[in-house]
Design a protein around this motif. Structure first.
Motif, short mmCIF file in Angstrom:
data_model
loop_
_atom_site.label_atom_id
_atom_site.label_comp_id
_atom_site.label_asym_id
_atom_site.label_seq_id
_atom_site.Cartn_x
_atom_site.Cartn_y
_atom_site.Cartn_z
N LYS A 179 -2.54 3.98 -1.51
CA LYS A 179 -2.97 2.85 -0.40
C LYS A 179 -2.67 3.37 1.08
O LYS A 179 -1.75 4.20 1.08
CB LYS A 179 -2.41 1.42 -0.70
N ASP A 181 -1.46 1.60 3.43
CA ASP A 181 -0.57 0.82 4.36
C ASP A 181 0.69 1.42 4.88
O ASP A 181 1.05 1.33 6.10
CB ASP A 181 -0.16 -0.46 3.45
N GLN A 185 1.78 2.43 8.72
CA GLN A 185 2.90 2.10 9.47
C GLN A 185 3.73 3.01 10.22
O GLN A 185 4.05 2.85 11.28
CB GLN A 185 3.89 1.31 8.46
#
Length: 201
Positions: A179, A181, A185
């Motif tokens: 993923k 994510d 970040q």
């Protein structure tokens, strides 16, 4: 002042990395629970280096451990490879010694000073060599066929291993969906830090 600022930036970066490690979602180790019989091998070699070996061979060996048919196939391939090597070596040795003899005899004949004698011995060497070539032509053809078959077996065996292990690496991939994510970040924090550095006075 700049030293203090960059020192602060370094500390914040380290803290940010630690925070990311804590905040990174814990992915369930699905590899251990995957139906793949080689999940442990793949897991151990997550950071695999070609210098350490070949992951295809390692996965295949794990498959062999649990598959009687593959074990039998491996044994047969090992046996035929050894028989092939023995046969080629046996015949090649005899032919090679003869070729070496004719080469050495020709080299020696070059040192004969009498031109008539030299031509005569060169003619005899050539006649014997050609006679032996004709005599062993069938053997040479068979050796060439054996070598071609050995190369074909080698190629097909590699292809077989790859095809056999492709489903295993795909099981591993499915057990570890990647993923964006965490990467996003990190990029956001990098961009924020870059903006701060550009605007710092």
């Amino acid at each position: 002042m700049k030293k203090i600022f960059f020192g602060s930036v370094l500390i914040l970066s380290l803290l940010s990395c630690r925070e990311n490690n804590r905040q990174a979602p814990t992915v369930e180790n699905a590899v251990d629970n995957a139906e793949s019989s080689v999940s442990e091998t793949i897991k151990k070699n997550t950071r695999y280096s070609s210098r350490e070996g070949n992951l295809v061979h390692e996965i295949y060996q794990e498959l062999v451990k649990n598959d009687k048919a593959l074990q039998d196939l491996d044994k047969r391939i090992t046996v035929i490879n050894q028989e092939t090597e023995d046969a080629i070596t046996e015949y090649d040795d005899v032919i090679q010694k003869s070729e070496t003899y004719y080469h050495d005899a020709t080299a020696l004949s070059n040192s004969v000073t009498d031109s008539v004698t030299k031509k005569q011995i060169e003619k005899e060497i050539k006649a014997s060599s050609e006679k032996y070539d004709i005599k062993t032509q069938t053997i040479r053809d068979l050796i060439a066929k054996i070598k071609a078959n050995r190369a074909a077996v080698h190629d097909q065996y590699l292809v077989f291993k790859i095809r056999k292990t492709l489903p295993e690496i795909e099981k591993y991939q499915n057990a570890h969906p990647l993923k964006t994510d965490h990467l996003n970040q990190v990029i956001n924090k990098q961009n924020k830090l870059l903006a701060e550095l550009k605007n710092f006075k």
